[in-house]
Write a protein that holds these residues in place. Structure first.
Motif, short mmCIF file in Angstrom:
data_model
loop_
_atom_site.label_atom_id
_atom_site.label_comp_id
_atom_site.label_asym_id
_atom_site.label_seq_id
_atom_site.Cartn_x
_atom_site.Cartn_y
_atom_site.Cartn_z
N ALA A 265 -5.22 -2.66 3.19
CA ALA A 265 -4.76 -3.91 2.59
C ALA A 265 -5.41 -4.14 1.23
N GLU A 266 -6.73 -3.94 1.15
CA GLU A 266 -7.46 -4.18 -0.09
C GLU A 266 -7.02 -3.22 -1.20
N ARG A 267 -6.85 -1.95 -0.86
CA ARG A 267 -6.47 -0.96 -1.86
C ARG A 267 -5.01 -1.12 -2.26
N SER A 268 -4.16 -1.57 -1.34
CA SER A 268 -2.77 -1.86 -1.68
C SER A 268 -2.68 -3.00 -2.69
N ASP B 213 -5.94 -8.79 16.12
CA ASP B 213 -5.00 -7.96 15.36
C ASP B 213 -4.42 -8.71 14.16
N HIS B 214 -5.03 -9.84 13.82
CA HIS B 214 -4.56 -10.67 12.71
C HIS B 214 -5.42 -10.37 11.48
N LEU B 215 -4.78 -9.97 10.39
CA LEU B 215 -5.51 -9.59 9.18
C LEU B 215 -5.40 -10.70 8.14
N GLN C 256 0.77 -4.49 9.23
CA GLN C 256 1.42 -4.73 7.94
C GLN C 256 0.41 -4.75 6.79
N ALA C 257 -0.71 -4.06 6.95
CA ALA C 257 -1.80 -4.13 5.97
C ALA C 257 -1.35 -3.80 4.55
N ILE D 158 0.51 -5.82 -1.10
CA ILE D 158 1.55 -5.94 -2.12
C ILE D 158 1.98 -7.40 -2.27
N GLN D 159 2.16 -8.08 -1.13
CA GLN D 159 2.60 -9.48 -1.14
C GLN D 159 1.63 -10.37 -1.89
#
Length: 287
Positions: A219-222, A244-246, A271-272, A277-278
């Motif tokens: 997630a961070e790198r995206s 499981d919640h990020l 969906q990391a 991206i979002q």
């Protein structure tokens, strides 16, 4: 039984991190250390010499040539795009993600008559929000070199990653920690990454690899990649998991640094990448 060759930078911290991998791998390992371009050019900041990709170039070459089987890196020092055929294949359990303030040996109060030294635009921008009266200046070199410059009086304080200080046994030098609310960490901070060749047998890394750190790092790198943020760019991202919640926190800075925005988004850990991206698009397009 085949001996696995682990490639690493030759700094003390890099070797300690490579030894972490070696201790978790249930087969014989040989450590192969090398000095990188980023270690050798110390008179300019990273954005002036090509970013932190210079810390992995020689290791990538050795990995691609088959001179080593895996390479070990601080994830925050790795470019957001990996060379073809050389993916990140394992992520360590995350250590303390916070940045830390280090004072001259023997001092108990921050001396703002001298600059605060830090190695990234990310830290500089956030430190200015915390200490608007401070002079923030770049500092290069490994942790021991930076501490020497501090203790010689070139700086009034340093800001360093807490994880590195702990791994070096230097936690006694920490004057205070900055929470992620005060200084948002770099993408991948406090995670050790193993890079390998596509198609390699990864079974030996199963005891080292941590799925929670992997999903947070994705997630961070995206987020950082979507903002075209290299390792020396003023971008920050920090994800954490609750079951499981990020939950992903990010910082966006415009090219001229006149706009600084913070935000967060959350969703299922599966969906990391999409969450990164979002959030990047949300912060970049905000009015």
């Amino acid at each position: 039984m085949k001996t696995i060759k682990l490639g690493s930078r030759d700094s003390k911290l890099a070797v300690i991190q490579a030894e972490m991998v070696r201790a978790a791998v249930p087969v014989p390992c040989e450590l192969v250390t090398m000095k990188t371009t980023g270690d050798m050019i110390l008179d300019r900041t990273l954005d002036q010499i090509g970013g932190k990709g210079l810390f992995v170039k020689e290791l990538d070459r050795a990995l691609a040539a088959g001179e080593v089987d895996f390479t070990v890196h601080s994830l925050k020092d790795m470019p957001m795009e990996q060379p073809d055929g050389l993916p990140i294949v394992a992520y360590s359990k995350r250590a303390d993600v916070r940045d830390a303030l280090v004072l001259q040996a023997g001092l108990q109060e921050l001396d703002l008559s001298k600059p605060i030294g830090c190695a990234s635009a990310r830290r500089r921008i956030q430190l200015k929000r915390l200490f608007p009266e401070a002079d923030i200046q770049p500092v290069r070199g490994n942790v021991q070199t930076r501490l020497r410059k501090l203790d010689e009086g070139q700086y009034g304080a340093l800001v360093l990653a807490a994880a590195g200080l702990h791994r070096l046994g230097l936690e006694g030098r920490i004057h205070r920690y900055f929470s992620p609310d005060e200084i948002l960490p770099a993408a991948g901070q406090a995670i050790v990454a193993v890079q390998g060749r596509e198609g390699s047998d990864l079974s030996c890394l199963s005891a080292f690899a941590d799925a929670e750190a992997r999903d947070c790092a994705l997630a961070e790198r995206s987020f950082t990649r979507t903002l075209d943020g290299g390792c020396s760019s003023p971008v920050a991202a920090y994800a954490k998991l609750e079951n499981d919640h990020l939950i992903l926190h990010g910082m966006y800075v415009s090219e001229d640094e006149s706009i600084v925005r913070f935000g967060q988004c959350e969703g299922d850990r599966s969906q990391a990448v999409a969450l990164g991206i979002q959030l990047a698009q949300q912060l970049k397009q905000a009015r």
